[in-house]
Design an enzyme around this catalytic site. Sequence first.
Site, PDB file in Angstrom:
ATOM      1  N   ALA A  14       0.790  -1.543  -0.121  1.00 30.15           N
ATOM      2  CA  ALA A  14      -0.122   0.324  -0.423  1.00 30.15           C
ATOM      3  C   ALA A  14       0.449   1.497  -0.285  1.00 30.15           C
ATOM      4  O   ALA A  14       0.453   2.269   0.589  1.00 30.15           O
ATOM      5  CB  ALA A  14      -1.087  -0.218   0.900  1.00 30.15           C
ATOM      6  N   ARG A  20      -3.066   8.995 -10.218  1.00 28.04           N
ATOM      7  CA  ARG A  20      -3.249   9.275 -11.093  1.00 28.04           C
ATOM      8  C   ARG A  20      -4.669   8.735 -10.657  1.00 28.04           C
ATOM      9  O   ARG A  20      -5.932   9.834 -11.304  1.00 28.04           O
ATOM     10  CB  ARG A  20      -3.622   7.383 -11.771  1.00 28.04           C
ATOM     11  CG  ARG A  20      -2.421   7.682 -13.092  1.00 28.04           C
ATOM     12  CD  ARG A  20      -2.586   6.130 -13.747  1.00 28.04           C
ATOM     13  NE  ARG A  20      -3.216   5.986 -13.887  1.00 28.04           N
ATOM     14  CZ  ARG A  20      -3.853   4.469 -14.704  1.00 28.04           C
ATOM     15  NH1 ARG A  20      -3.092   3.582 -14.341  1.00 28.04           N
ATOM     16  NH2 ARG A  20      -4.822   4.660 -15.584  1.00 28.04           N
ATOM     17  N   LYS A  27      -4.698   6.715  -2.483  1.00 29.69           N
ATOM     18  CA  LYS A  27      -5.295   6.021  -3.134  1.00 29.69           C
ATOM     19  C   LYS A  27      -6.148   4.834  -2.602  1.00 29.69           C
ATOM     20  O   LYS A  27      -7.467   5.039  -2.719  1.00 29.69           O
ATOM     21  CB  LYS A  27      -4.562   5.227  -4.470  1.00 29.69           C
ATOM     22  CG  LYS A  27      -5.565   4.692  -4.777  1.00 29.69           C
ATOM     23  CD  LYS A  27      -4.200   3.835  -6.339  1.00 29.69           C
ATOM     24  CE  LYS A  27      -3.273   2.880  -5.795  1.00 29.69           C
ATOM     25  NZ  LYS A  27      -2.994   2.504  -6.992  1.00 29.69           N
ATOM     26  N   ASP A 110      -4.700  -1.608  -3.566  1.00 32.19           N
ATOM     27  CA  ASP A 110      -5.457  -1.164  -4.545  1.00 32.19           C
ATOM     28  C   ASP A 110      -6.295  -2.328  -4.968  1.00 32.19           C
ATOM     29  O   ASP A 110      -6.944  -1.688  -5.880  1.00 32.19           O
ATOM     30  CB  ASP A 110      -4.985  -0.305  -5.090  1.00 32.19           C
ATOM     31  CG  ASP A 110      -3.777  -0.812  -5.697  1.00 32.19           C
ATOM     32  OD1 ASP A 110      -3.824  -1.867  -5.733  1.00 32.19           O
ATOM     33  OD2 ASP A 110      -3.084  -0.277  -6.870  1.00 32.19           O
ATOM     34  N   ASN A 228      -6.549   1.815  -9.991  1.00 32.07           N
ATOM     35  CA  ASN A 228      -5.327   3.728  -9.798  1.00 32.07           C
ATOM     36  C   ASN A 228      -5.792   4.643 -10.481  1.00 32.07           C
ATOM     37  O   ASN A 228      -4.962   5.607 -10.212  1.00 32.07           O
ATOM     38  CB  ASN A 228      -4.749   2.577 -10.948  1.00 32.07           C
ATOM     39  CG  ASN A 228      -3.815   1.830 -10.411  1.00 32.07           C
ATOM     40  OD1 ASN A 228      -3.213   1.727  -9.673  1.00 32.07           O
ATOM     41  ND2 ASN A 228      -4.330   0.503 -11.704  1.00 32.07           N
ATOM     42  N   SER A 389     -48.381  18.295  15.857  1.00 29.32           N
ATOM     43  CA  SER A 389     -47.931  18.899  14.666  1.00 29.32           C
ATOM     44  C   SER A 389     -47.218  20.610  15.244  1.00 29.32           C
ATOM     45  O   SER A 389     -47.498  21.197  16.088  1.00 29.32           O
ATOM     46  CB  SER A 389     -48.645  19.202  13.681  1.00 29.32           C
ATOM     47  OG  SER A 389     -49.217  17.712  13.258  1.00 29.32           O
TER      48      SER A 389
END
Length: 447
Positions: A14, A20, A27, A110, A228, A389
């Site tokens: 990781a 990207r 990510k 990912d 990605n 109400s």
Amino acid sequence: MTPDAAPRAAIILAAGQGTRMKSPLPKVLHPVGHRAMLDHAIDAAEALGCERIVVVVGTHAPQVRDHVVARLGEAAIAVQDPPLGTGHAVRAAEAALAGFEGEVVVTYGDVPLLKAADIAPVFGGQGVTVIGFEARDPGAYGRLVMEGDTLSAITEAKEASAEVLALTTCNSGVMAAPAGLLFSLLGEVTNSNAKGEYYLTDVVELARKRGAPTRAVMAGEDAVMGVNAQAELAQAEALFQSVQRDAFLAAGVTMSAPETVHFAWDTEIGAGTVIEPFVVFGPGARVAEGARIRSFSHLEGASVASGAEVGPYARLRPGATLGEGVKVGNFVEVKNVSMAAGAKANHLSYLGDGSVGEGANIGAGTIFCNYDGYNKARTEIGAGAFVGSNSALVAPVSIGAGAIVGSGSVIVEDVPADAMALGRGRQVNKPEAGAAFRAKARAKKKS
């Protein structure tokens, strides 16, 4: 895992930059099914019975480290700095697995759709095992070159011959081997390539040179999908939701437009429940058998009992607990409130921090005024009470069983059981005053 099986460990990579994604959120912390992709990978490792889990992180994303430490502790952290390829990343975990004697699987933070059942076949070999998949479009994937049941080589697309490029069996990147063998082989991997990186895939060729077994097991292409970029994240979410919908339909949940219903990773729904179109389940939603969730409702951290009805356009927030036969209707928000069997709040209300007794009725426009700008307080409604109400109940306050609150009231004191409370100004009617007002207004407008 059988009692005589070797111990298992997982290394989850990781440490990627994730550029990207073009997002300030690392990510692997982007969610699929309302759960970070990294957590999906950890879930799979835990489901496999891995007694040791090491997550390889980079120095560029302290949020990832913090996330792992919060879930697994400091001992689960290995740091890759600088990033020099996948083989280098796996070697970064070697110290964290010192003394471990068993099988190690390398997975990725990912790859959120990969489940324990997909990974399990990699275990039990004496050599190196990788997960492959049949690609619809092999493109730039590394190819698995097989000789019968033996994995002969992993060849990167840019280095492959035309014959190898014609293969559709591709490398997922997931690999397993006995710990001693894996780290010994990685010690022989060099960075003699265009990128100057240490590739995990080189382990296969090195294992074959030693005479160690090399094999491949297969998984579905969707299961090994890596994320990605944002478009791939959306694709992974769509695949996740499709699997969830199919599972709930198979379990007896009725959905007339399942493609419009979105689930979290931990959603629980009982058979016989009806879910109308455009419903969203956030984390922690539990719905028992035979409930009805109507259109455009959002449930998160909430529990709904059998026979209850939610929505349309209702929001259940964390701590909302609905008993049997409860009705929460359109534009009603419930947060941290327990509603006992048969209670109703059918229209345009906010119920926050408190309880509503069995059979009580909450009128349209009622507000639990639970926050004074500094602290939260509770509102308790007794069984069979009726709140008229457009009432504001200023917490902390209790409405006794069977009590009645007149419409338009602001209640700041407890109401005894079976009492009637009126917390509003007395109405005054002034004869002919309306006509006089209109005449005066018309004259002013003409002038």
